[in-house]
Structures are given as C-alpha cells and as structure tokens.
Design an enzyme around this catalytic site. Structure first.
Site, mmCIF file in Angstrom:
data_model
loop_
_atom_site.group_PDB
_atom_site.id
_atom_site.type_symbol
_atom_site.label_atom_id
_atom_site.label_comp_id
_atom_site.label_asym_id
_atom_site.label_seq_id
_atom_site.Cartn_x
_atom_site.Cartn_y
_atom_site.Cartn_z
ATOM 1 N N HIS A 125 0.770 -1.152 -0.149
ATOM 2 C CA HIS A 125 0.015 -0.062 0.041
ATOM 3 C C HIS A 125 0.880 1.421 -0.040
ATOM 4 C CE1 HIS A 125 1.006 1.067 4.223
ATOM 5 N NE2 HIS A 125 0.555 -0.385 4.626
ATOM 6 N N GLU A 177 -1.374 -6.927 7.975
ATOM 7 C CA GLU A 177 -0.304 -7.089 8.868
ATOM 8 C C GLU A 177 -0.407 -7.668 10.066
ATOM 9 O OE1 GLU A 177 2.923 -6.208 9.276
ATOM 10 O OE2 GLU A 177 2.550 -4.148 8.315
ATOM 11 N N TRP A 178 0.620 -8.251 10.821
ATOM 12 C CA TRP A 178 0.370 -8.872 11.880
ATOM 13 C C TRP A 178 -0.066 -7.988 12.927
ATOM 14 C CZ3 TRP A 178 6.043 -11.030 11.495
ATOM 15 C CH2 TRP A 178 7.072 -10.190 11.817
ATOM 16 N N ARG A 216 -6.230 1.274 3.815
ATOM 17 C CA ARG A 216 -5.047 1.515 3.057
ATOM 18 C C ARG A 216 -4.737 0.717 1.992
ATOM 19 N NH1 ARG A 216 -4.102 -0.187 8.128
ATOM 20 N NH2 ARG A 216 -2.409 -1.812 8.478
ATOM 21 N N TYR A 271 0.107 -6.295 16.110
ATOM 22 C CA TYR A 271 1.161 -5.620 17.056
ATOM 23 C C TYR A 271 0.622 -5.580 18.467
ATOM 24 C CZ TYR A 271 3.778 -4.665 12.771
ATOM 25 O OH TYR A 271 4.635 -4.719 11.764
#
Length: 177
Positions: free
Chosen positions: A16, A100-101, A72, A103
C-alpha cells in the site's frame, strides 16, 4: 500455443502507499489509517508505469487479486487497478490472510518506543527485541494458507495457455523495513 507466447504464472506483491503511520515508522495492524496525498500519488505513479497492456501487471494476464481488507490496501487497489482495468470483481478476494500482523499493545508505536517499553519492563536482556520476536508463527500460518490457495489457482494453469498471474495488495509487513 508456442512456448514463446506461454504465460508464466507469477505472484506480484504490491505494498500500500504511504500513510502517516508508515511515514513515521509506527506499527500499524488493525488501525484504519488513510493513505497520505503522497501515498496516493505513489500508487498512481506506479500504476501508470506498471499496469496496462504489455506492462508488468497486464490485467488480461491476472487470474486473481488478493487484498488486505484494511482501508489503506483497498484504496491502493482502487488506484492501482480501477474498474476500467477490466479485472472483474469475481477475481478479487479481500482476505485477512495478508493483513499486517497484530502488534497488540505495540500498535501505533515505533520500534524505538517498543524497545524502550520493553527495556523499562526488564525484558530482552539477552537479545534486543525486533519485530521478528513476536507473532511470526501466526503470520506464517496465514501466509502458508494463502500459498496453498494460490497454488490451487495456478496449478491447473501451468501449461501457459490461460492467464495465471496473482496480485497481492497488502502491507509487506512494517518490520521488513
């Protein structure tokens, strides 16, 4: 079809565009963050060079597109492959497999802030924390599942007679920087 014209199946990964958090190095998993104007311009500029007939991402060669469901990534998809690109909605799958992993408590923090937080708690005395320290197994499991899915799409197309490119629009994990 001659070998010269055969279509070699490929997997093309598109990250992205820039967000305020990616620009400042903040860990972003589930928080919805819009592209900056510069991020939208990055994607539009890349699309002009990379997408189209005879280009790296030739819509007539795309068998499927997998997209992270984060705003995004969706915006990046819309700028990269607009409806005029002739990729049907049936070829697009939004999937958590390439998000995304997670967090967790580190969401929105920079790697430096995370290291300070961990140092304050007395952790990581033997080895400094990196993004690879936590959550890698969960990400690996999701990506392994996606690879199996991609293989199931591409395997019957390996003779090169039909389009077999797969496009992933995702995050390419912040920690890879």
């Amino acid at each position: 079809m001659s070998d010269q014209n055969a279509l070699t199946p490929r997997v093309l990964i598109v990250r992205h565009g820039e967000t305020e958090w990616s620009k400042s190095g903040r860990s972003t998993s589930f928080t919805e963050v819009d592209l900056t104007a510069a991020g939208a311009a990055q994607v539009s500029s890349a699309a002009a060079v990379l997408v189209g007939s005879g280009k790296l991402i030739d819509p007539c060669h795309v068998a499927h597109v997998f997209v992270s469901p984060r705003k995004r990534a969706e915006t990046t998809l819309d700028l990269l492959l607009p409806p005029s690109s002739d990729i049907s909605k049936e070829k697009i799958t939004f999937t958590e497999d390439i998000t995304e992993w997670n967090y967790g408590d580190y969401e929105g923090k920079t790697n430096e802030e995370i290291r300070r937080l961990r140092e304050d708690k007395g952790w990581d005395k033997e080895q400094e924390w990196t993004v690879w320290s936590d959550g890698l197994e969960e990400v690996t499991d999701r990506l392994d599942k996606l690879i199996v899915h991609i293989k199931s799409i591409q395997e019957p197309l390996m003779d090169g007679t039909e389009p077999a490119d797969i496009v992933l629009v995702s995050h390419i994990f912040h920690g890879l920087k």
